[in-house]
Design an enzyme around this catalytic site. Structure first.
Site, PDB file in Angstrom:
ATOM      1  N   ALA A  21      -6.432  30.978   7.077  1.00  0.00           N
ATOM      2  CA  ALA A  21      -7.666  30.766   6.302  1.00  0.00           C
ATOM      3  C   ALA A  21      -8.858  30.540   7.233  1.00  0.00           C
ATOM      4  O   ALA A  21      -9.969  31.017   6.942  1.00  0.00           O
ATOM      5  CB  ALA A  21      -7.486  29.577   5.362  1.00  0.00           C
ATOM      6  N   ASP A  50       4.104  13.755   6.702  1.00  0.00           N
ATOM      7  CA  ASP A  50       4.197  12.329   6.340  1.00  0.00           C
ATOM      8  C   ASP A  50       3.240  11.897   5.223  1.00  0.00           C
ATOM      9  O   ASP A  50       3.440  10.843   4.621  1.00  0.00           O
ATOM     10  CB  ASP A  50       3.928  11.453   7.576  1.00  0.00           C
ATOM     11  CG  ASP A  50       4.913  11.720   8.693  1.00  0.00           C
ATOM     12  OD1 ASP A  50       6.029  12.172   8.394  1.00  0.00           O
ATOM     13  OD2 ASP A  50       4.566  11.478   9.868  1.00  0.00           O
ATOM     14  N   MET A  58      12.187  11.123   6.624  1.00  0.00           N
ATOM     15  CA  MET A  58      11.134  10.908   7.624  1.00  0.00           C
ATOM     16  C   MET A  58       9.917  10.225   7.002  1.00  0.00           C
ATOM     17  O   MET A  58       9.922   9.861   5.834  1.00  0.00           O
ATOM     18  CB  MET A  58      10.740  12.239   8.245  1.00  0.00           C
ATOM     19  CG  MET A  58      11.688  12.706   9.318  1.00  0.00           C
ATOM     20  SD  MET A  58      11.038  14.165  10.146  1.00  0.00           S
ATOM     21  CE  MET A  58      12.069  14.193  11.607  1.00  0.00           C
ATOM     22  N   GLY A  59       8.869  10.098   7.779  1.00  0.00           N
ATOM     23  CA  GLY A  59       7.642   9.472   7.283  1.00  0.00           C
ATOM     24  C   GLY A  59       6.975   8.595   8.319  1.00  0.00           C
ATOM     25  O   GLY A  59       5.976   7.944   8.034  1.00  0.00           O
TER      26      GLY A  59
HETATM   27  O1  F6P Z   1       4.954  13.095  11.920  1.00  0.00           O
HETATM   28  C1  F6P Z   1       5.958  13.951  11.513  1.00  0.00           C
HETATM   29  C2  F6P Z   1       7.322  13.432  11.950  1.00  0.00           C
HETATM   30  O2  F6P Z   1       8.297  14.358  11.514  1.00  0.00           O
HETATM   31  C3  F6P Z   1       7.654  12.023  11.486  1.00  0.00           C
HETATM   32  O3  F6P Z   1       8.075  11.985  10.135  1.00  0.00           O
HETATM   33  C4  F6P Z   1       8.716  11.650  12.470  1.00  0.00           C
HETATM   34  O4  F6P Z   1       8.770  10.245  12.643  1.00  0.00           O
HETATM   35  C5  F6P Z   1       8.254  12.317  13.750  1.00  0.00           C
HETATM   36  O5  F6P Z   1       7.373  13.362  13.364  1.00  0.00           O
HETATM   37  C6  F6P Z   1       9.359  12.890  14.584  1.00  0.00           C
HETATM   38  O6  F6P Z   1       8.801  13.391  15.753  1.00  0.00           O
HETATM   39  P1  F6P Z   1       9.571  14.339  16.767  1.00  0.00           P
HETATM   40  O7  F6P Z   1       9.665  15.702  16.140  1.00  0.00           O
HETATM   41  O8  F6P Z   1       8.720  14.334  17.971  1.00  0.00           O
HETATM   42  O9  F6P Z   1      10.929  13.755  16.969  1.00  0.00           O
END
Ligand code: F6P
Length: 323
Positions: free
Chosen positions: A22, A128, A170-171
């Site tokens: 976009a 997140d 995750m989050g």
């Molecule tokens: O910010 C996105 C995220 O997937 C989070 O949910 C998670 O804590 C982090 O990134 C994991 O990071 P990496 O891929 O560097 O392990």
């Protein structure tokens, strides 16, 4: 302004490609040219910069990840690294930036703008949903649907074997994914960093008269919950209720991949286009988001430091529906 540089930075998120598309198509529509900076700030420092035209972003709207690739750059945190980045942008004729990422990426863009004055617009890209200044971030909708699909599958086994499953999602430090997925997945518990009484609620749930006879349960825990992750909770629950058959599943990076949902593609397309319009209007150092279906601009400082809260009504909803 003649040429925009676009990059993705931090964790990848489904819909980032749609956002880049976009940006490119809107810029070309308005007579501007675009360069793609590979691996975020790393590409700026190492001059890994490519030409993008309307054709180079064909057939990517449906693809997960980011075709520009992404990285977290330590060198960009140093003045020497940023100087190299500036020299490379100058060499490539880039006079404005669109940064797609999260808080760390915005921070880099803010400092860079303060030092070198290059206009920069931030777009919220993370699964997140924890970024201030937008109702939803690019990638969140796909991630919760992916997590939900896994929970539905786990539910089959939980039901068949009469087990309690603790599912970790995750989050980072936030509970948006966990709470939404717990509600949508019909979970008996949602453990999130924003709710300090969440563990007590789970215990209350298992202590309810007749409750422990229920043959299966799903508890969703956010990776950032202060109680600990799924494996710790499994141990704690097993100590309290030795007769329960408990298993844990950590969904992990499966939540980050996959083809973006329609919602994410639309959000990314809208935000990517609005970022270019914002630059044309002379805006800088703001993130573009959508709040109540209206485009909204948030200064980098506020986007970085503002805390987006989960809706307490949703915490209550999860509790009510878990009886
Ligand atoms: O910010 C996105 C995220 O997937 C989070 O949910 C998670 O804590 C982090 O990134 C994991 O990071 P990496 O891929 O560097 O392990």
């Amino acid at each position: 302004m003649k040429r925009i540089g676009v990059y993705t930075s931090g964790g990848d998120a489904p819909g980032m490609n749609a956002a880049v598309r976009a940006v490119v198509r809107t810029a070309v529509y308005h007579g501007l040219s675009v360069k793609g900076i590979k691996r975020g700030y790393e590409g700026m420092i190492h001059d890994d910069i490519i030409d993008l035209d309307r054709q180079s972003v064909a057939n990517i709207i449906q693809r997960g990840g980011t075709f520009l690739k992404t990285a977290r750059s330590k060198d960009f945190m140093t003045p020497e690294g940023r100087k190299k980045a500036y020299d490379n942008l100058h060499k490539n004729g880039i006079d404005a930036l669109v940064c797609i990422g999260g808080n760390g990426s915005y921070t880099g863009a803010k400092i860079f703008n303060e030092e070198y004055g290059i206009p920069c617009i931030g777009l919220p890209g993370t699964i997140d949903n924890d970024l201030y200044g937008t109702d939803y971030t690019i990638g969140y909708d796909t991630a919760i649907n992916t997590a939900l699909d896994s929970i539905d599958r786990i539910r089959d086994t939980a039901h068949s074997h009469e087990r309690v499953f603790i599912v970790e999602v995750m989050g980072r430090d936030s509970g948006f994914i966990a709470l939404d997925v717990a509600i949508a997945g019909g979970a008996e518990g949602a453990l999130i960093p924003e709710d300090i009484s969440d563990w007590d609620k789970v215990i209350k749930h298992f202590n309810r008269p007749g409750k422990r006879k229920k043959s299966f349960s799903i508890i969703v825990v956010a990776e950032g919950d202060e109680q600990g992750g799924a494996l710790i909770l499994e141990k704690r629950l097993a100590e309290l209720y030795p007769d329960l058959k408990i298993r844990s599943t950590i969904l992990g990076h499966v939540q980050r991949g996959g083809s973006p949902s329609a919602r994410d593609r639309i959000l990314a397309s809208r935000l990517g286009s609005e970022a270019v319009k914002a630059l044309i209007e002379g805006k800088t150092s703001v993130t573009v988001g959508i709040i109540s279906d209206e485009v909204s601009y948030t200064p980098f400082d506020l986007a970085i430091n503002g805390k987006k809260s989960v809706n307490p009504a949703m915490i209550e909803l999860a509790e009510i529906l878990a009886i």
